[in-house]
Design a protein around this motif. Structure first.
Motif, PDB file in Angstrom:
ATOM      1  N   LEU A 452       0.827  -1.214   0.000  1.00  0.00           N
ATOM      2  CA  LEU A 452       0.000   0.000   0.000  1.00  0.00           C
ATOM      3  C   LEU A 452       0.857   1.258   0.000  1.00  0.00           C
ATOM      4  O   LEU A 452       0.522   2.246  -0.665  1.00  0.00           O
ATOM      5  N   ARG A 453       1.946   1.238   0.733  1.00  0.00           N
ATOM      6  CA  ARG A 453       2.826   2.406   0.760  1.00  0.00           C
ATOM      7  C   ARG A 453       3.546   2.619  -0.563  1.00  0.00           C
ATOM      8  O   ARG A 453       4.019   3.714  -0.847  1.00  0.00           O
ATOM      9  N   MET A 454       3.645   1.572  -1.357  1.00  0.00           N
ATOM     10  CA  MET A 454       4.288   1.685  -2.663  1.00  0.00           C
ATOM     11  C   MET A 454       3.297   2.077  -3.752  1.00  0.00           C
ATOM     12  O   MET A 454       3.629   2.081  -4.926  1.00  0.00           O
ATOM     13  N   GLY A 455       2.063   2.396  -3.371  1.00  0.00           N
ATOM     14  CA  GLY A 455       1.086   2.887  -4.339  1.00  0.00           C
ATOM     15  C   GLY A 455       0.165   1.834  -4.902  1.00  0.00           C
ATOM     16  O   GLY A 455      -0.572   2.110  -5.845  1.00  0.00           O
ATOM     17  N   CYS A 456       0.174   0.634  -4.338  1.00  0.00           N
ATOM     18  CA  CYS A 456      -0.680  -0.435  -4.844  1.00  0.00           C
ATOM     19  C   CYS A 456      -2.149  -0.068  -4.622  1.00  0.00           C
ATOM     20  O   CYS A 456      -2.541   0.357  -3.537  1.00  0.00           O
ATOM     21  N   ARG A 457      -2.976  -0.261  -5.679  1.00  0.00           N
ATOM     22  CA  ARG A 457      -4.402   0.055  -5.599  1.00  0.00           C
ATOM     23  C   ARG A 457      -5.289  -1.148  -5.853  1.00  0.00           C
ATOM     24  O   ARG A 457      -6.517  -0.999  -6.000  1.00  0.00           O
ATOM     25  N   SER A 458      -4.705  -2.325  -5.930  1.00  0.00           N
ATOM     26  CA  SER A 458      -5.493  -3.544  -6.092  1.00  0.00           C
ATOM     27  C   SER A 458      -4.793  -4.657  -5.318  1.00  0.00           C
ATOM     28  O   SER A 458      -3.703  -5.089  -5.692  1.00  0.00           O
ATOM     29  N   LEU A 459      -5.428  -5.086  -4.237  1.00  0.00           N
ATOM     30  CA  LEU A 459      -4.842  -6.112  -3.357  1.00  0.00           C
ATOM     31  C   LEU A 459      -5.643  -7.399  -3.461  1.00  0.00           C
ATOM     32  O   LEU A 459      -6.878  -7.375  -3.466  1.00  0.00           O
ATOM     33  N   GLU A 460      -4.946  -8.506  -3.513  1.00  0.00           N
ATOM     34  CA  GLU A 460      -5.613  -9.802  -3.496  1.00  0.00           C
ATOM     35  C   GLU A 460      -5.589 -10.360  -2.078  1.00  0.00           C
ATOM     36  O   GLU A 460      -4.549 -10.344  -1.411  1.00  0.00           O
ATOM     37  N   VAL A 461      -6.741 -10.852  -1.636  1.00  0.00           N
ATOM     38  CA  VAL A 461      -6.854 -11.460  -0.312  1.00  0.00           C
ATOM     39  C   VAL A 461      -7.512 -12.830  -0.487  1.00  0.00           C
ATOM     40  O   VAL A 461      -8.671 -12.920  -0.898  1.00  0.00           O
ATOM     41  N   VAL A 462      -6.749 -13.883  -0.217  1.00  0.00           N
ATOM     42  CA  VAL A 462      -7.238 -15.257  -0.354  1.00  0.00           C
ATOM     43  C   VAL A 462      -7.701 -15.735   1.016  1.00  0.00           C
ATOM     44  O   VAL A 462      -6.889 -15.853   1.935  1.00  0.00           O
ATOM     45  N   VAL A 463      -9.004 -16.013   1.161  1.00  0.00           N
ATOM     46  CA  VAL A 463      -9.612 -16.277   2.472  1.00  0.00           C
ATOM     47  C   VAL A 463     -10.084 -17.728   2.553  1.00  0.00           C
ATOM     48  O   VAL A 463     -10.718 -18.253   1.623  1.00  0.00           O
ATOM     49  N   TRP A 464      -9.784 -18.357   3.698  1.00  0.00           N
ATOM     50  CA  TRP A 464     -10.150 -19.748   3.952  1.00  0.00           C
ATOM     51  C   TRP A 464     -10.873 -19.844   5.297  1.00  0.00           C
ATOM     52  O   TRP A 464     -10.833 -18.924   6.115  1.00  0.00           O
ATOM     53  N   ASP A 465     -11.520 -20.992   5.504  1.00  0.00           N
ATOM     54  CA  ASP A 465     -12.140 -21.239   6.812  1.00  0.00           C
ATOM     55  C   ASP A 465     -11.072 -21.350   7.890  1.00  0.00           C
ATOM     56  O   ASP A 465     -10.029 -21.994   7.690  1.00  0.00           O
ATOM     57  N   GLY A 466     -11.323 -20.700   9.022  1.00  0.00           N
ATOM     58  CA  GLY A 466     -10.411 -20.786  10.152  1.00  0.00           C
ATOM     59  C   GLY A 466     -11.083 -21.418  11.348  1.00  0.00           C
ATOM     60  O   GLY A 466     -12.274 -21.759  11.324  1.00  0.00           O
ATOM     61  N   THR A 467     -10.344 -21.562  12.408  1.00  0.00           N
ATOM     62  CA  THR A 467     -10.901 -22.130  13.639  1.00  0.00           C
ATOM     63  C   THR A 467     -11.764 -21.096  14.345  1.00  0.00           C
ATOM     64  O   THR A 467     -11.617 -19.872  14.135  1.00  0.00           O
ATOM     65  N   ASP A 468     -12.651 -21.566  15.187  1.00  0.00           N
ATOM     66  CA  ASP A 468     -13.537 -20.692  15.974  1.00  0.00           C
ATOM     67  C   ASP A 468     -14.349 -19.757  15.082  1.00  0.00           C
ATOM     68  O   ASP A 468     -14.621 -18.605  15.443  1.00  0.00           O
ATOM     69  N   CYS A 469     -14.672 -20.246  13.889  1.00  0.00           N
ATOM     70  CA  CYS A 469     -15.507 -19.477  12.946  1.00  0.00           C
ATOM     71  C   CYS A 469     -14.890 -18.126  12.582  1.00  0.00           C
ATOM     72  O   CYS A 469     -15.582 -17.151  12.345  1.00  0.00           O
TER      73      CYS A 469
END
Length: 1059
Positions: A452-469
């Motif tokens: 983000l500090r380098m000017g990125c304007r599109s971030l990918e976030v890969v989300v999975w099931d975790g413990t404790d919901c």
């Protein structure tokens, strides 16, 4: 009316400049006066640091490893990996293959001042005179193109230049210094430009002496460029000051510079002992010249002491002054100073005005602004008080941010930000959570902060099931380093708009169960709050909103349920790269594929679906289906393999598709080492979001970071107009000039390097560096090219290259220039530094280029010194250096023509525009050729500007032995120059060429409106067919590929008519 005797009137209008930038005043003398003696050398370190503003203020990447994936030599680092090389087919490389000989002594040296004898440091005009009096061998070129070896030397009385042997007697083989009118550097006479000689020696090794009332030329070729520079510098000095030469070689009074150095020495010697210790002397010089190695300074002191038989004693004043002058005088800058100075070895405010305006291309500068430059950068109090810029002040100025190669205008947002979102390139990160590769790399929150500090304007976030919901974020095999989804959102919320206020696109790759999807939605709404964009798209719009309108908003990219769905959850397809990676890593087959993209069904909850508004992920079928069915808020993701296939097989369709829709290209999952694809391969197709592995530095990341600097590093760069306009033709694989775009020529002279460090981790050759430089152009295939300098085998940490290159740039808005410095070694060439800059950000003139390390940090005090000229810059570009292109020999003139569509009524319309198109080409080419002829007769290159030409002519008139009258009439709109009385033939040709240039320019100006009217009328008439063209073509029997070809020809014709 103005006559030649008052030829200042010709040059007078040139003295109007404006300062571009202000920096803190550099007052070395005032600072030194306040020193306590015990702090002398430390304070000089601080003073010098203030005088050399750092280049590291821009965003850099500092983490991650630099790896090369197909290095030809084990254990070495090349400038880039073969997987990351731009393989364009532009101009052929010059000397790219390294000399493979085992005999190092046989290697040809780069032209360098270090190739002069070790005791021949050209740091003063006196040194030049001494060298010329000793003489050297050069080739004399005759008008028949034959070359003869002759020994040239300057008479001891400095009145005659002689050469031997010759068939003439000694009294005829000479040239009187006072008869010299001009000394030209390079191939700037008809003899040296002749076809038989132009390729036999480099431009840097040639120079010409123009002499006599008839302006005859003595054309010479030296063995190296440093010899040429010495002769040119010395002869120009003699021509300017030949009548006032008393005390030049052995000055009777100390100069401004030596007086200042003496005052520095006195501050370090408060007890007036007449000497200081070696350590203190070394630290003072190092403080005044950050980056210079202490070992080099100490060695110089010891050499001088040994020569004086006082080895081991303290450093006296004479030794200190001599060491400083030899170590701290950059010959290439001294040569430049002498060229512009009217006061021997310094510049006054008028000299500086001339340099800043004529060479640096700045407009509006005044004498007051130049006095401010002197006050800011001149170290001596005497120089500041008198308005003189000495060689040291001039060097400080050229190293300052005011002479940086990067246009400061582009350090802020300077582009139109009100265009649709699809009209911009968007700085994008792939797998932003990773610190290293996909297989071994661990996830870390700091990776998001850095991106983000380098000017990125599109971030990918890969989300999975975790413990404790609680959903978690990780990529690939990095299960052990899971990040809580809510913690990732906290970081994004905190840093999203720290470096840029424009919208951030959050690319969610969801592998969660429906219950944890609901938790995701709750976290998104609670943590991001009002920043989250939740307004549904406007169905009546045809394009996305602009970055300006979406300021401060976070857009969610992901799958969503149909808008009319009332269920709490539903089934959607998942073709994102996360699934593709999982399928391939687990050995899945290819049966569940859609256009090369993995496809499966997944359950999606409505709460998460409703947060996806302007970036709804959909499957890509084909371009025709997308044109017919895709909505403007829908976005497709492409694997780099499929995107490359579309770019090669359907280049025009891909460009057209990206005019309206966003597309995201991500690396193939086979890049488990997190290597990067070449973003230029997809930018040329108009793809807005090209996801890069920020954790992996190298060539491709250099291109990405360098590219997004051009708009204040805000993460958005406006795409070229030819790729945005609804009706325009552009092919991603163009290998020639483009319709409607004027090609430009980039002239780069690589002059020298400063403080080049030993490559990190290198142990070969001790401290010796043998550098060479690649100059690369990255852009569309027609523009991709590279050239390299020779290797400098001596004085490698401060090498002088003096090599010129020329590149044709067909699409300037998509081109980037990259300098790469390598250490030449038979074991393996190692990376020293690089700098990448968009073409549109280049400043003309003499500029310093800061170098970055493997991991992106700016190397302290490490630069390249270059000269930049851009010719034939089209309207709307920078006002300065707007020259014209080089004539293309005697080849037949090429005319841009329209193409046949196969639709009769349309073809008749475009056929009528053929004549005005030819008229426009003739008008432009005639002016270009006339200007080039005028420049060449003035002894200048086609890259020169008109100010330089006028200055040259005025200098001829002022330096003439006989009275010459040339009347300049500035009262008319088209200024004339007429000779009154007899004038030399060359000057008559110059005036004739000037008149031709004025007349062709007048014809262009007076005819332009009529031609423009015809072309715009034809274009408007053509655009009337745009809506119904498909129907008209089908009615005339065109279908399938023929109809598609007709549409492409129509777009080509409309693009050609845009003026």
């Amino acid at each position: 009316m103005a006559e030649s005797q008052a030829s200042e009137s010709v040059v007078g209008p040139l003295y109007e400049l404006v300062s571009e930038e202000t920096t803190p005043t550099w007052d070395a003398a005032a600072a030194a006066a306040a020193l306590s003696i015990s702090e002398t050398y430390q304070t000089y370190l601080d003073v010098s640091a203030a005088g050399h503003p750092g280049y590291g203020a821009e965003g850099v990447y500092s983490n991650g490893r630099y790896r090369e994936h197909s290095s030809p030599r084990i254990g070495t680092r090349n400038r880039d990996s073969s997987a990351e090389r731009c393989t364009g087919t532009g101009n052929p490389p010059c000397g790219i293959m390294k000399d493979g000989s085992k005999q190092r002594q046989a290697r040809k040296k780069t032209v360098s001042f270090s190739s002069m004898p070790s005791d021949r440091k050209m740091n003063s005009t006196a040194a030049c005179m001494a060298f010329m009096m000793e003489g050297c061998e050069m080739k004399k070129v005759r008008s028949n193109s034959r070359m003869y070896n002759r020994y040239f030397l300057l008479d001891p009385d400095m009145r005659w230049l002689r050469w031997e042997p010759s068939k003439k007697d000694s009294e005829k083989a000479k040239l009187e210094i006072k008869s010299i009118k001009e000394v030209r550097l390079g191939k700037k006479t008809p003899v040296l430009r002749s076809n038989g000689l132009s390729d036999q020696f480099p431009d840097e090794c040639a120079f010409s002496i123009i002499y006599g009332d008839n302006y005859e030329s003595l054309d010479l070729v030296a063995s190296t460029a440093d010899v040429v520079s010495t002769w040119v510098m010395g002869l120009r000095y003699l021509v300017s000051y030949g009548r006032h030469m008393v005390g030049v070689v052995e000055p009777s009074q100390p100069s401004v510079r030596t007086s200042w150095i003496g005052s520095v020495f006195e501050l370090a010697d408060p007890e007036r002992q007449g000497h200081i210790d070696l350590f203190r002397a070394t630290q003072i010089i190092k403080g005044l010249n950050p980056g210079m190695r202490e070992s080099r300074i100490e060695l110089k002191f010891k050499e001088l002491q040994k020569a004086k038989d006082c080895y081991g004693e303290g450093i006296d004043l004479d030794t200190f002054v001599e060491a400083y002058c030899e170590l701290c005088t950059r010959p290439e800058i001294f040569f430049l100073l002498v060229q512009f100075s009217s006061n021997k070895e310094y510049l006054d405010s008028k000299d500086l005005m001339l340099f800043v305006e004529v060479e640096q291309g700045v407009e509006g500068v005044t004498e007051e602004m130049c006095r401010e430059i002197v006050h800011k950068y001149e170290p001596s109090a005497e120089g500041r008080n008198n308005g003189y810029l000495s060689i040291d002040g001039f060097t400080h100025y050229l190293l300052s941010s005011e002479c940086h190669i990067f246009d400061p205008q582009h350090k802020h947002v300077c582009q139109d930000m009100t265009q649709p979102l699809s009209h911009y390139y968007i700085n994008s990160s792939h797998n932003a959570s990773l610190l290293e590769d996909h297989y071994w790399g661990s996830s870390d929150l700091s990776s998001y902060v850095r991106a983000l500090r380098m000017g990125c304007r599109s971030l990918e976030v890969v989300v999975w099931d975790g413990t404790d919901c609680e959903p978690v974020v990780y990529v690939g095999s990095s299960v052990a380093s899971q990040l809580a989804f809510c913690k990732v959102l906290d970081v994004i919320n905190q840093y999203a708009f720290e470096s840029s206020e424009y919208p951030l696109i959050l690319c969610l790759v969801t592998h969660c169960s429906v219950p944890q999807q609901r938790v995701m939605a709750q976290h998104l709404k609670k943590i991001l709050g009002d920043k989250l964009h939740v307004d549904p798209p406007n169905m009546e719009d045809h394009y996305l909103s602009s970055p300006e309108k979406l300021k401060g908003k976070i857009l969610i990219k992901g799958k969503s349920l149909p808008s009319d769905s009332q269920d709490s959850e539903g089934e959607v397809t998942d073709e994102e790269e996360g699934f593709e990676m999982s399928r391939r890593m687990m050995g899945g087959d290819d049966k569940d594929q859609l256009n090369g993209i993995g496809c499966k069904r997944l359950r999606l909850c409505k709460e998460l679906s409703d947060l996806v508004t302007l970036c709804k992920s959909v499957q890509f079928h084909d371009f025709e289906t997308s044109k017919r069915e895709q909505k403007h808020w829908e976005i497709c993701s492409f694997n780099e393999v499929d995107a490359n296939r579309f770019a090669n097989e359907f280049p025009e369709d891909f460009v057209s598709y990206n005019k309206r829709f966003l597309s995201r290209v991500y690396p193939t999952p086979m890049r488990i080492d997190a290597s990067n694809m070449n973003p230029q391969d997809f930018w040329k197709c108009g793809c807005q979001i090209v996801a890069m592995n920020y954790q992996t530095p190298g060539l491709m990341m250099d291109l990405n970071l360098g590219w997004f600097r051009q708009n204040g590093n805000c993460g958005y760069v406006l795409r070229p107009a030819i790729m945005r306009e609804e009706v325009s033709y552009f092919s991603a694989n163009a290998r020639d000039s483009l319709p409607g775009v004027s090609a430009q020529l980039l002239h780069i002279k690589v002059i020298s390097g400063q403080n080049l460090p030993k490559p990190r981790g290198s142990a070969a050759k001790g401290d010796v560096v043998e550098p060479y430089i690649y100059v690369e152009i990255h852009g569309i295939p027609a523009d991709c090219a590279e050239q390299r300098t020779k290797t400098v085998s001596q004085n490698g940490d401060n090498p002088i290259f003096d090599e010129s290159f020329e590149f044709q740039i067909n699409l300037p808005e998509l081109a980037a220039l990259r300098f790469v410095v390598l250490d030449d070694d038979y074991i393996g060439d190692e990376f020293i530094g690089q700098y990448t800059i968009p073409f549109e950000c280049l400043l003309p003139g003499y500029r310093h280029v800061p170098l970055q390390s493997l991991t992106g940090e700016f190397l302290p005090n490490t630069t390249l010194f270059v000269h930049v000229a851009i010719t034939n810059r089209r309207g709307g570009g920078k006002a300065h250096k707007r020259g014209l292109s080089v004539r293309k020999g005697r080849k037949a003139r090429e005319y841009t023509s329209t193409k046949t569509t196969g639709i009769k009524v349309v073809d008749e319309l475009f056929r009528a525009s053929t004549q005005p198109l030819r008229e426009a080409t003739d008008l432009r080419e005639n002016v270009q050729n006339a200007m080039v002829s005028f420049k060449e007769l003035c002894g200048l290159t086609p890259a020169a500007n008109m100010k330089q030409c006028i200055l040259t002519v005025s200098s001829w008139l002022m330096n003439s032995e006989r009275a010459l009258r040339v009347i300049v009439d500035l009262s008319d709109a088209y200024p004339t120059m007429e000779a009154h009385g007899p004038i030399p033939e060359l000057l008559r040709k110059v005036l004739t060429a000037y008149d031709t240039m004025i007349q062709t320019s007048r014809t262009l100006i007076e005819s332009a409106d009529g031609v423009y009217s015809k072309l715009t009328q034809a274009q408007r008439a053509g655009l009337d067919f745009h809506e119904d063209l498909h129907r008209i073509g089908a009615r005339e029997g065109l279908k399938g590929r023929k109809l598609q070809k007709a549409m492409e020809s129509y777009a080509w014709n409309i693009t050609v008519l845009k003026v």
